[in-house]
Design an enzyme around this catalytic site. Structure first.
Site, short mmCIF file in Angstrom:
data_model
loop_
_atom_site.label_atom_id
_atom_site.label_comp_id
_atom_site.label_asym_id
_atom_site.label_seq_id
_atom_site.Cartn_x
_atom_site.Cartn_y
_atom_site.Cartn_z
N ASP A 174 0.96 -1.09 -0.05
CA ASP A 174 0.05 0.07 0.05
C ASP A 174 1.03 1.28 0.00
O ASP A 174 1.95 1.14 0.68
CB ASP A 174 -0.86 0.13 1.27
CG ASP A 174 -1.92 -1.03 1.26
OD1 ASP A 174 -2.38 -1.47 0.15
OD2 ASP A 174 -2.32 -1.60 2.28
N ASP A 226 -6.92 -1.42 -4.91
CA ASP A 226 -7.81 -1.26 -4.05
C ASP A 226 -8.75 0.08 -4.52
O ASP A 226 -9.94 -0.26 -4.48
CB ASP A 226 -7.44 -0.74 -2.57
CG ASP A 226 -6.49 -1.78 -1.80
OD1 ASP A 226 -6.73 -2.84 -2.13
OD2 ASP A 226 -5.66 -1.35 -0.95
#
Length: 167
Positions: A121, A139
């Protein structure tokens, strides 16, 4: 049947482009930042490097490693279902766009789970002391796909209500 195949390929190519962009950005951030490092961009947004062994919002991140394969299996099953739905829905462009976004995001995160044991991330939004969980292109693509699915369903419901005799 040939035109149906080419239409399916269009959606699979969109999903592949999501995977490609997702993986390129993850490789760049994983190579150029140290874990936990933050690059300030705006007063509410930073680039960072974090690893998520769980699912959305770090769900089950404190597991003992079993969640890696659990989430991988779910994503692979979802990918199969999405390809099936794409094949059956080629005449519905908004629905297919949504599915392609979700498919690309799911595959992007599965690649991370298999290759690294975690998802990379790097997008971090915050306000003062409040932080939204860090996320990535996969995402974001899944989220966009989910929003498009809701929009598609709302538009279908609206069209149904407007049909004559459906008062």
């Amino acid at each position: 049947m040939h035109s149906g195949r080419s239409s399916l390929w269009r959606w699979l190519i969109l999903a592949a482009l999501v995977v490609l962009f997702d993986q390129i950005t993850k490789i760049w951030f994983d190579t150029n930042l140290q874990f936990g490092e933050r690059l300030h961009v705006l007063s509410f947004f930073d680039f960072t490097l974090l690893y998520n062994t769980g699912a959305a919002f770090s769900f089950l991140a404190d597991g003992q490693g079993w969640q890696r394969w659990f989430f991988t299996a779910i994503a692979i099953g979802a990918a199969g279902l999405i390809v099936y739905l794409l094949r059956r829905s080629l005449g519905e462009p908004l629905f297919c766009t949504a599915l392609a976004c979700i498919l690309g995001g799911a595959i992007g995160n599965v690649i991370d789970r298999i290759q690294h044991g975690h998802v990379i991330d790097f997008l971090l939004f915050y306000w003062n002391d409040w932080f939204f969980p860090a996320f990535n292109i996969a995402d974001a693509s899944i989220t966009i796909g989910a929003i498009l699915l809701v929009l598609d369903e709302l538009l279908k419901m609206r069209r149904q209500r407007r049909k004559p005799g459906k008062g």
